[in-house]
Write an enzyme that holds these catalytic residues in place. Sequence first.
Site, mmCIF file in Angstrom:
data_model
loop_
_atom_site.group_PDB
_atom_site.id
_atom_site.type_symbol
_atom_site.label_atom_id
_atom_site.label_comp_id
_atom_site.label_asym_id
_atom_site.label_seq_id
_atom_site.Cartn_x
_atom_site.Cartn_y
_atom_site.Cartn_z
ATOM 1 N N SER A 57 0.834 -1.206 0.000
ATOM 2 C CA SER A 57 0.000 0.000 0.000
ATOM 3 C C SER A 57 0.865 1.251 0.000
ATOM 4 O O SER A 57 2.025 1.224 0.434
ATOM 5 C CB SER A 57 -0.901 0.017 1.242
ATOM 6 N N TYR A 82 -1.847 -0.635 10.635
ATOM 7 C CA TYR A 82 -2.050 -1.119 9.271
ATOM 8 C C TYR A 82 -0.854 -0.751 8.393
ATOM 9 O O TYR A 82 -0.324 -1.598 7.649
ATOM 10 C CB TYR A 82 -3.327 -0.511 8.697
#
Length: 299
Positions: A191, A204
Amino acid sequence: MTDQYTFQDPSKLYADKVPDEQYLGGAGTDAEMAENVPADHGEDTYRGSDRLKGRKALITGGDSGIGAAVAIAYAREGADVAISYLPEEEEDAKRIVGLIEAAGRTAVALPGDITDAAFCRKLVADAVEGLGGLDVLVNNAGKQQHVEDLADLTDEEFDATFKTNVYAMFWITKAALPHLAPGSSIINTTSIQGYSPSPMLVHYASTKAAINNWSKGLAGQLAPKGIRVNAVAPGPIWTPLQPAGGQPSDALPEVGSETPLGRWGQPAELAPAYVFLASGESSYVLGETLNVNGGMPTP
């Protein structure tokens, strides 16, 4: 969008897909999102050309979001596809299985929880049995929950995030390796958060940085065996993960505006990157992180 080969202005795409404030309980599903602003997985647009003919792929989180778009694209490129997903996502999974089979390919549906090591090993075994082999592994399933203050981040949430995003990747990849012959490909979903972490997503984002590092290190380890490892790093993509707690509900209409393209990305815009990395076209590409993020700068 006619298909992925159509010449078009990317800044004007998906102008009709601006979400309003909403919240989805649990993991969230595409079926629920479809009641408001449905995501585009390439169902009506992706056009295949036999780039993965005869391949056998396992995609975690293949029922919705990016995983669903990849499953559709792989099937239309000639691959048989197994998808893993949570049991609560059965409705989404059935739809993707139908689209894989409509492309004339074998579909294998494998529900379960990848935070369990035993399930991860069984998942690979069942995928190999159902597909008759394995040569593409896409570690895509992820958990993202925004937490504004570290004091509110529980041990349980931290643990579940790492088990879903990092531990499962380890367990599944390790179980898959004995089945991967030279020429096989492993693709991990990282990501933009791995490079540019949002303050409310520190746990995360940490997993995504780990995935990036894991992919590069493992690429070097497996290169002599002829197995390529790469990663794809999405930016803000409109998937169930986002309204299911991945972002604050009131932020959803504005997410994506920080990208140079000024909008959310759609799962369909990710699929070609995963096709490229699984195909022979990327035979000299390994340890790479393909950034599909609307133009956000990365190292």
